[in-house]
Design a protein around this motif. Structure first.
Motif, PDB file in Angstrom:
ATOM      1  N   ASP A  63       0.887  -1.235   0.084  1.00  0.00           N
ATOM      2  CA  ASP A  63       0.060  -0.111   0.015  1.00  0.00           C
ATOM      3  C   ASP A  63       0.939   1.294   0.278  1.00  0.00           C
ATOM      4  O   ASP A  63       0.644   2.289  -0.632  1.00  0.00           O
ATOM      5  CB  ASP A  63      -0.824  -0.070   1.231  1.00  0.00           C
ATOM      6  CG  ASP A  63      -2.024  -1.070   1.263  1.00  0.00           C
ATOM      7  OD1 ASP A  63      -2.243  -1.373  -0.028  1.00  0.00           O
ATOM      8  OD2 ASP A  63      -2.533  -1.528   2.023  1.00  0.00           O
ATOM      9  N   ARG A  64       2.038   1.311   0.726  1.00  0.00           N
ATOM     10  CA  ARG A  64       2.809   2.456   0.798  1.00  0.00           C
ATOM     11  C   ARG A  64       3.492   2.644  -0.697  1.00  0.00           C
ATOM     12  O   ARG A  64       3.626   3.599  -1.091  1.00  0.00           O
ATOM     13  CB  ARG A  64       3.918   2.174   1.761  1.00  0.00           C
ATOM     14  CG  ARG A  64       5.179   3.207   2.149  1.00  0.00           C
ATOM     15  CD  ARG A  64       4.402   4.522   2.296  1.00  0.00           C
ATOM     16  NE  ARG A  64       5.473   5.680   2.181  1.00  0.00           N
ATOM     17  CZ  ARG A  64       6.134   6.148   3.162  1.00  0.00           C
ATOM     18  NH1 ARG A  64       6.090   5.545   4.170  1.00  0.00           N
ATOM     19  NH2 ARG A  64       7.169   6.852   3.016  1.00  0.00           N
ATOM     20  N   VAL A  65       3.849   1.478  -1.370  1.00  0.00           N
ATOM     21  CA  VAL A  65       4.610   1.545  -2.392  1.00  0.00           C
ATOM     22  C   VAL A  65       3.613   1.872  -3.492  1.00  0.00           C
ATOM     23  O   VAL A  65       3.957   2.860  -4.043  1.00  0.00           O
ATOM     24  CB  VAL A  65       5.101   0.159  -2.724  1.00  0.00           C
ATOM     25  CG1 VAL A  65       5.412   0.144  -4.398  1.00  0.00           C
ATOM     26  CG2 VAL A  65       6.248  -0.183  -1.990  1.00  0.00           C
ATOM     27  N   ARG A  66       2.351   1.645  -3.447  1.00  0.00           N
ATOM     28  CA  ARG A  66       1.319   2.307  -4.256  1.00  0.00           C
ATOM     29  C   ARG A  66       0.956   3.743  -4.137  1.00  0.00           C
ATOM     30  O   ARG A  66       0.953   4.355  -4.890  1.00  0.00           O
ATOM     31  CB  ARG A  66      -0.023   1.291  -4.350  1.00  0.00           C
ATOM     32  CG  ARG A  66      -0.020   0.205  -4.781  1.00  0.00           C
ATOM     33  CD  ARG A  66      -1.230  -0.525  -4.698  1.00  0.00           C
ATOM     34  NE  ARG A  66      -1.423  -1.753  -5.178  1.00  0.00           N
ATOM     35  CZ  ARG A  66      -1.345  -2.851  -4.151  1.00  0.00           C
ATOM     36  NH1 ARG A  66      -1.351  -2.631  -3.004  1.00  0.00           N
ATOM     37  NH2 ARG A  66      -1.292  -4.242  -4.744  1.00  0.00           N
ATOM     38  N   ARG A  67       1.095   4.168  -3.010  1.00  0.00           N
ATOM     39  CA  ARG A  67       0.898   5.713  -2.627  1.00  0.00           C
ATOM     40  C   ARG A  67       2.221   6.439  -3.102  1.00  0.00           C
ATOM     41  O   ARG A  67       2.077   7.261  -3.668  1.00  0.00           O
ATOM     42  CB  ARG A  67       0.725   5.753  -1.258  1.00  0.00           C
ATOM     43  CG  ARG A  67      -0.671   5.472  -0.545  1.00  0.00           C
ATOM     44  CD  ARG A  67      -0.936   5.917   0.790  1.00  0.00           C
ATOM     45  NE  ARG A  67       0.197   5.455   1.826  1.00  0.00           N
ATOM     46  CZ  ARG A  67       0.258   4.322   2.498  1.00  0.00           C
ATOM     47  NH1 ARG A  67      -0.706   3.549   2.663  1.00  0.00           N
ATOM     48  NH2 ARG A  67       1.257   4.274   3.470  1.00  0.00           N
TER      49      ARG A  67
END
Length: 110
Positions: free
Chosen positions: A84-88
């Motif tokens: 999720d952090r990578v996507r953000r």
């Protein structure tokens, strides 16, 4: 003569070797463990320049290439990727690129 708790490792080794047959001279019991048998092989491919970098890093760490790669892989596996952090982060980077492109187009048009 020094007491065993005041001796260096080398002095202790000499002391216990010299007194090895004396029942009162025994030190603490040490449990021996069997080393883990490395029986599974995992193959990995590197570009030549990548392999050079990894071999150099292993050498500088004083490790075999196999040990170095195993250590790095296990260390990395203890830090799972937060998708999720990578996507953000990717989304934010894309927005910043779009903003930069808009500024460039505005400057070229003006």
């Amino acid at each position: 003569m020094k007491e065993p708790d005041q001796m260096s490792e080398a002095e202790l080794a000499d002391y216990y070797y010299t007194h090895r047959d004396e029942p009162d001279a025994l030190g603490e019991e040490v449990l021996q463990t069997q080393p883990t048998r490395l029986s599974t092989m995992v193959s990995v491919r590197f570009a030549p320049d990548e392999a050079t970098v990894v071999r150099r890093a292993a050498n500088e760490a004083g490790m075999t290439l196999s040990s170095y790669l195993r250590h790095c892989a296990l260390a990395a596996s203890n830090r799972p990727v937060d998708l999720d952090r990578v996507r953000r982060d990717v989304e934010e980077a894309g927005q910043r690129l779009n903003d930069a492109l808009m500024v460039l187009h505005t400057r070229q048009a003006g």
